[in-house]
Design a protein around this motif. Structure first.
Motif, PDB file in Angstrom:
ATOM      1  N   LEU A  25      -4.316   3.827  -5.405  1.00  0.00           N
ATOM      2  CA  LEU A  25      -3.258   3.110  -4.683  1.00  0.00           C
ATOM      3  C   LEU A  25      -2.876   3.841  -3.409  1.00  0.00           C
ATOM      4  N   ALA A  26      -2.852   5.168  -3.460  1.00  0.00           N
ATOM      5  CA  ALA A  26      -2.537   5.934  -2.256  1.00  0.00           C
ATOM      6  C   ALA A  26      -3.579   5.686  -1.176  1.00  0.00           C
ATOM      7  N   ALA A  27      -4.853   5.611  -1.569  1.00  0.00           N
ATOM      8  CA  ALA A  27      -5.913   5.324  -0.603  1.00  0.00           C
ATOM      9  C   ALA A  27      -5.697   3.957   0.032  1.00  0.00           C
ATOM     10  N   LEU A  28      -5.345   2.965  -0.770  1.00  0.00           N
ATOM     11  CA  LEU A  28      -5.108   1.623  -0.240  1.00  0.00           C
ATOM     12  C   LEU A  28      -3.929   1.617   0.729  1.00  0.00           C
ATOM     13  N   LEU A  29      -2.863   2.299   0.382  1.00  0.00           N
ATOM     14  CA  LEU A  29      -1.668   2.289   1.236  1.00  0.00           C
ATOM     15  C   LEU A  29      -1.930   2.908   2.598  1.00  0.00           C
ATOM     16  N   THR A  30      -2.893   3.830   2.687  1.00  0.00           N
ATOM     17  CA  THR A  30      -3.197   4.412   3.996  1.00  0.00           C
ATOM     18  C   THR A  30      -3.812   3.383   4.940  1.00  0.00           C
ATOM     19  N   LEU A  31      -4.349   2.282   4.417  1.00  0.00           N
ATOM     20  CA  LEU A  31      -4.976   1.254   5.242  1.00  0.00           C
ATOM     21  C   LEU A  31      -3.968   0.234   5.770  1.00  0.00           C
ATOM     22  N   LEU A  32      -2.769   0.238   5.243  1.00  0.00           N
ATOM     23  CA  LEU A  32      -1.765  -0.759   5.615  1.00  0.00           C
ATOM     24  C   LEU A  32      -0.804  -0.191   6.654  1.00  0.00           C
ATOM     25  N   PRO A  33      -0.093  -1.066   7.373  1.00  0.00           N
ATOM     26  CA  PRO A  33       0.907  -0.575   8.332  1.00  0.00           C
ATOM     27  C   PRO A  33       1.949   0.280   7.621  1.00  0.00           C
ATOM     28  N   PRO A  34       2.522   1.250   8.310  1.00  0.00           N
ATOM     29  CA  PRO A  34       3.539   2.103   7.680  1.00  0.00           C
ATOM     30  C   PRO A  34       4.711   1.273   7.164  1.00  0.00           C
ATOM     31  N   PRO A  35       5.345   1.677   6.072  1.00  0.00           N
ATOM     32  CA  PRO A  35       6.484   0.916   5.551  1.00  0.00           C
ATOM     33  C   PRO A  35       7.675   1.015   6.493  1.00  0.00           C
ATOM     34  N   THR A  36       8.434  -0.066   6.578  1.00  0.00           N
ATOM     35  CA  THR A  36       9.671  -0.070   7.356  1.00  0.00           C
ATOM     36  C   THR A  36      10.821   0.425   6.486  1.00  0.00           C
ATOM     37  N   GLU A  37      11.968   0.622   7.106  1.00  0.00           N
ATOM     38  CA  GLU A  37      13.142   0.999   6.327  1.00  0.00           C
ATOM     39  C   GLU A  37      13.494  -0.104   5.335  1.00  0.00           C
TER      40      GLU A  37
END
Length: 278
Positions: free
Chosen positions: A199-211
């Motif tokens: 899941l961490a690998a996948l999240l690196t491919l997505l735009p950074p989370p907003t507040e």
């Protein structure tokens, strides 16, 4: 464009090239720079690996662990591949029965780490049935048939679609369900499951989370997904017994999501030469 590494078997190679047909568009202000053809191919292969590694580790997948590791090592170094290297080191060192037991305990028996994405956005509400229908329609619009093996919001299915269709429209469902992905990662981290690396690998491919994303995830952790005292028919032809028309809602109390299907893998893809969605 260099070919896919020869050491990668059909299990990984199949249909990946379908994701790189479309030419990139010029970047607009505030949008990421378009990927090169090679970067797009590498990203498609990475998404395909993520899909495979999140599927039930049956005998075929367990036997393919050495080549899955080799495929990961063949990709350019990045935060995503570093996470996958950590996962495959654990994955290749486990007995198949232990892998299957861990998978079921992690994804089938724990609601907070279920791989059914619409649950986190819509919870136990009527809106979830329509979200499933909309997602299935998106797949059909591209000419992709999932063959009914899993619900359309099952994360390996969503990742397969992203690999086949490309970064823009193909990854839109992942971006839409980013908060659910964050919650799954949070749950896997709390459980100290090695799947947290996937899941961490996948999240690196997505735009950074907003507040707003961070606040929403915190609420989900504290309160859980939305809930209302109604049920919905288990999405069209994916239900048990007699099939209902897509979007038909069942009487109150008949549906308790996420109620995962029995552990299965995404149906085998066609051979490399088969055309994917255009």
């Amino acid at each position: 464009m260099s070919p896919l590494p020869a050491t990668i078997p059909d299990l990984v190679r199949t249909r990946v090239r379908a994701a790189v047909r479309r030419p990139g568009r010029a970047a607009r202000p505030g949008r990421p720079t378009p990927l090169t053809p090679q970067e797009t191919q590498d990203r498609a292969l990475l998404l395909r690996l993520l899909s495979l590694l999140l599927q039930y580790p049956d005998a075929e997948l367990a036997d393919s662990r050495p080549v899955l590791t080799a495929a990961t090592e063949a990709l350019p170094s990045s935060p995503a591949t570093e996470h996958l290297a950590a996962f495959t080191a654990w994955f290749t060192g486990q007995e198949p029965e232990a892998l299957q037991r861990h998978y079921v305990e992690t994804f089938d028996l724990r609601r907070k780490s279920s791989l059914y994405l619409t649950y986190y956005l819509h919870g136990d509400t009527r809106r979830r049935g329509m979200a499933l229908l909309t997602l299935a329609q998106r797949y059909r619009a591209t000419g992709w048939d999932t063959d009914g093996g899993e619900l359309p919001d099952h994360l390996p299915v969503v990742l397969e679609f992203a690999a086949l269709t490309g970064p823009r429209s193909g990854e839109a469902p992942l971006r839409r369900h980013r908060r659910g992905l964050e919650l799954i990662h949070h749950a896997l981290t709390d459980a100290d499951s090695p799947y947290r690396h996937v899941l961490a690998a996948l999240l690196t491919l997505l735009p950074p989370p907003t507040e707003a994303d961070r606040a929403a995830v915190a609420r989900l952790v504290a309160e859980g997904p939305p809930n209302e005292e109604v049920g919905l028919d288990p999405y069209g032809a994916y239900g048990d017994g007699e099939f209902a028309p897509p979007g038909t809602f069942a009487p109150p109390g008949t549906f308790v999501p996420p109620t995962p299907a029995p552990p299965t893998r995404v149906p085998p893809a066609p051979t490399i030469g088969t055309e994917g969605p255009r």
